[in-house]
Motif scaffolding. Structure first.
Motif, PDB file in Angstrom:
ATOM      1  N   THR A  46      39.760  30.211  27.073  1.00 11.55           N
ATOM      2  CA  THR A  46      40.032  29.070  26.206  1.00 11.55           C
ATOM      3  C   THR A  46      41.520  28.796  26.201  1.00 11.55           C
ATOM      4  O   THR A  46      42.254  29.581  25.627  1.00 11.55           O
ATOM      5  CB  THR A  46      39.558  29.350  24.767  1.00 11.55           C
ATOM      6  OG1 THR A  46      38.210  29.774  24.779  1.00 11.55           O
ATOM      7  CG2 THR A  46      39.691  28.133  23.896  1.00 11.55           C
ATOM      8  N   PRO A  47      41.988  27.752  26.843  1.00 15.98           N
ATOM      9  CA  PRO A  47      41.258  26.831  27.711  1.00 15.98           C
ATOM     10  C   PRO A  47      40.934  27.498  29.046  1.00 15.98           C
ATOM     11  O   PRO A  47      41.644  28.414  29.472  1.00 15.98           O
ATOM     12  CB  PRO A  47      42.236  25.682  27.902  1.00 15.98           C
ATOM     13  CG  PRO A  47      43.580  26.309  27.791  1.00 15.98           C
ATOM     14  CD  PRO A  47      43.413  27.429  26.784  1.00 15.98           C
ATOM     15  N   LEU A  48      39.886  27.047  29.694  1.00 17.46           N
ATOM     16  CA  LEU A  48      39.422  27.656  30.935  1.00 17.46           C
ATOM     17  C   LEU A  48      40.440  27.428  32.049  1.00 17.46           C
ATOM     18  O   LEU A  48      40.700  26.296  32.448  1.00 17.46           O
ATOM     19  CB  LEU A  48      38.062  27.082  31.335  1.00 17.46           C
ATOM     20  CG  LEU A  48      37.402  27.737  32.549  1.00 17.46           C
ATOM     21  CD1 LEU A  48      37.208  29.229  32.312  1.00 17.46           C
ATOM     22  CD2 LEU A  48      36.065  27.085  32.842  1.00 17.46           C
ATOM     23  N   THR A  49      41.048  28.517  32.498  1.00 15.74           N
ATOM     24  CA  THR A  49      42.070  28.466  33.538  1.00 15.74           C
ATOM     25  C   THR A  49      42.040  29.758  34.330  1.00 15.74           C
ATOM     26  O   THR A  49      41.880  30.833  33.754  1.00 15.74           O
ATOM     27  CB  THR A  49      43.480  28.318  32.912  1.00 15.74           C
ATOM     28  OG1 THR A  49      43.493  27.187  32.066  1.00 15.74           O
ATOM     29  CG2 THR A  49      44.547  28.174  33.962  1.00 15.74           C
ATOM     30  N   ASP A  50      42.203  29.655  35.627  1.00 16.65           N
ATOM     31  CA  ASP A  50      42.312  30.825  36.493  1.00 16.65           C
ATOM     32  C   ASP A  50      43.680  30.829  37.151  1.00 16.65           C
ATOM     33  O   ASP A  50      44.116  29.810  37.685  1.00 16.65           O
ATOM     34  CB  ASP A  50      41.239  30.793  37.593  1.00 16.65           C
ATOM     35  CG  ASP A  50      39.851  31.016  37.040  1.00 16.65           C
ATOM     36  OD1 ASP A  50      39.597  32.132  36.555  1.00 16.65           O
ATOM     37  OD2 ASP A  50      39.024  30.086  37.082  1.00 16.65           O
ATOM     38  N   ALA A  78      43.434  32.508  25.580  1.00 13.23           N
ATOM     39  CA  ALA A  78      44.886  32.361  25.725  1.00 13.23           C
ATOM     40  C   ALA A  78      45.609  33.197  24.677  1.00 13.23           C
ATOM     41  O   ALA A  78      46.590  33.885  24.984  1.00 13.23           O
ATOM     42  CB  ALA A  78      45.276  30.889  25.609  1.00 13.23           C
ATOM     43  N   PHE A  79      45.126  33.175  23.447  1.00 14.15           N
ATOM     44  CA  PHE A  79      45.759  33.943  22.376  1.00 14.15           C
ATOM     45  C   PHE A  79      45.704  35.442  22.679  1.00 14.15           C
ATOM     46  O   PHE A  79      46.709  36.149  22.535  1.00 14.15           O
ATOM     47  CB  PHE A  79      45.093  33.647  21.029  1.00 14.15           C
ATOM     48  CG  PHE A  79      45.660  34.476  19.909  1.00 14.15           C
ATOM     49  CD1 PHE A  79      46.881  34.142  19.338  1.00 14.15           C
ATOM     50  CD2 PHE A  79      44.989  35.594  19.461  1.00 14.15           C
ATOM     51  CE1 PHE A  79      47.415  34.915  18.323  1.00 14.15           C
ATOM     52  CE2 PHE A  79      45.524  36.377  18.441  1.00 14.15           C
ATOM     53  CZ  PHE A  79      46.734  36.033  17.868  1.00 14.15           C
ATOM     54  N   LEU A  84      48.337  40.400  24.418  1.00 10.25           N
ATOM     55  CA  LEU A  84      48.406  41.562  25.313  1.00 10.25           C
ATOM     56  C   LEU A  84      49.739  41.598  26.056  1.00 10.25           C
ATOM     57  O   LEU A  84      50.369  42.653  26.166  1.00 10.25           O
ATOM     58  CB  LEU A  84      47.248  41.525  26.315  1.00 10.25           C
ATOM     59  CG  LEU A  84      47.204  42.648  27.345  1.00 10.25           C
ATOM     60  CD1 LEU A  84      47.017  44.004  26.669  1.00 10.25           C
ATOM     61  CD2 LEU A  84      46.098  42.399  28.361  1.00 10.25           C
ATOM     62  N   ALA A  85      50.175  40.464  26.534  1.00  7.67           N
ATOM     63  CA  ALA A  85      51.413  40.399  27.320  1.00  7.67           C
ATOM     64  C   ALA A  85      52.645  40.755  26.493  1.00  7.67           C
ATOM     65  O   ALA A  85      53.610  41.308  27.023  1.00  7.67           O
ATOM     66  CB  ALA A  85      51.572  39.012  27.927  1.00  7.67           C
ATOM     67  N   THR A  86      52.622  40.461  25.199  1.00  8.04           N
ATOM     68  CA  THR A  86      53.812  40.656  24.375  1.00  8.04           C
ATOM     69  C   THR A  86      53.758  41.896  23.485  1.00  8.04           C
ATOM     70  O   THR A  86      54.758  42.239  22.856  1.00  8.04           O
ATOM     71  CB  THR A  86      54.060  39.414  23.494  1.00  8.04           C
ATOM     72  OG1 THR A  86      52.912  39.200  22.663  1.00  8.04           O
ATOM     73  CG2 THR A  86      54.332  38.186  24.337  1.00  8.04           C
ATOM     74  N   ILE A  99      39.222  41.179  25.301  1.00  7.83           N
ATOM     75  CA  ILE A  99      39.793  41.169  26.645  1.00  7.83           C
ATOM     76  C   ILE A  99      38.959  42.091  27.519  1.00  7.83           C
ATOM     77  O   ILE A  99      38.624  43.200  27.121  1.00  7.83           O
ATOM     78  CB  ILE A  99      41.261  41.636  26.626  1.00  7.83           C
ATOM     79  CG1 ILE A  99      42.107  40.658  25.827  1.00  7.83           C
ATOM     80  CG2 ILE A  99      41.796  41.801  28.048  1.00  7.83           C
ATOM     81  CD1 ILE A  99      43.529  41.102  25.626  1.00  7.83           C
ATOM     82  N   THR A 100      38.638  41.618  28.720  1.00 10.40           N
ATOM     83  CA  THR A 100      37.876  42.409  29.674  1.00 10.40           C
ATOM     84  C   THR A 100      38.733  42.652  30.903  1.00 10.40           C
ATOM     85  O   THR A 100      39.347  41.721  31.426  1.00 10.40           O
ATOM     86  CB  THR A 100      36.585  41.658  30.096  1.00 10.40           C
ATOM     87  OG1 THR A 100      35.842  41.325  28.934  1.00 10.40           O
ATOM     88  CG2 THR A 100      35.744  42.497  31.029  1.00 10.40           C
ATOM     89  N   ILE A 101      38.769  43.904  31.348  1.00 16.94           N
ATOM     90  CA  ILE A 101      39.487  44.259  32.567  1.00 16.94           C
ATOM     91  C   ILE A 101      38.494  44.877  33.531  1.00 16.94           C
ATOM     92  O   ILE A 101      37.762  45.798  33.174  1.00 16.94           O
ATOM     93  CB  ILE A 101      40.641  45.241  32.278  1.00 16.94           C
ATOM     94  CG1 ILE A 101      41.642  44.606  31.308  1.00 16.94           C
ATOM     95  CG2 ILE A 101      41.318  45.663  33.570  1.00 16.94           C
ATOM     96  CD1 ILE A 101      42.764  45.516  30.883  1.00 16.94           C
ATOM     97  N   LYS A 102      38.450  44.338  34.745  1.00 23.34           N
ATOM     98  CA  LYS A 102      37.543  44.835  35.786  1.00 23.34           C
ATOM     99  C   LYS A 102      38.327  45.109  37.056  1.00 23.34           C
ATOM    100  O   LYS A 102      39.346  44.477  37.311  1.00 23.34           O
ATOM    101  CB  LYS A 102      36.455  43.806  36.088  1.00 23.34           C
ATOM    102  CG  LYS A 102      35.508  43.546  34.950  1.00 23.34           C
ATOM    103  CD  LYS A 102      34.452  42.546  35.348  1.00 23.34           C
ATOM    104  CE  LYS A 102      33.518  42.265  34.182  1.00 23.34           C
ATOM    105  NZ  LYS A 102      32.536  41.238  34.515  1.00 23.34           N
TER     106      LYS A 102
END
Length: 112
Positions: A46-50, A78-79, A84-86, A99-102
């Motif tokens: 949200t919003p859908l972005t790759d 996005a949130f 996670l990044a900060t 959050i999913t990590i694969k």
């Protein structure tokens, strides 16, 4: 205006911004160099972005599409991804955010 053109332009701007910031942080740039050869997929729901990230010794390359299978995929809103990044305590964010990590577990740990 063509949406693909706009997306490519925005990714180019973001790539330049990230790489300029990385020049100010040689430690992080060295860590990225150790990840060279990997493909990381970030999927924002949200919003859908790759976004596909190719790390290297000079910084990162950002792509909007990639045919190759990523070594690691991180998916979230996005949130949640920004959080996670900060965050200083990434493990706590991963437990509390959606959050999913694969993929490559070692690579995902290095990204944290």
């Amino acid at each position: 205006m063509n949406s693909n053109f706009t997306r490519t332009t925005l990714l180019g701007f973001l790539e330049a911004l990230v790489n300029n910031a990385l020049k100010l942080d040689p430690g992080t740039l060295n860590q990225l160099a150790s990840l060279q050869g990997n493909l990381i997929h970030i999927r924002c729901t949200t919003p859908l972005t790759d976004i596909y990230i190719i790390p290297g010794a000079q910084g990162v390359t950002l792509l909007g599409h990639q045919d190759n299978k990523p070594d690691c995929s991180i998916t979230g809103t996005a949130f949640a991804l920004l959080h996670l990044a900060t965050a200083e305590n990434k493990s706590e964010v991963l437990l509390n955010e959606d959050i999913t990590i694969k993929g490559d577990a070692e690579l995902s740990q290095k990204l944290q």
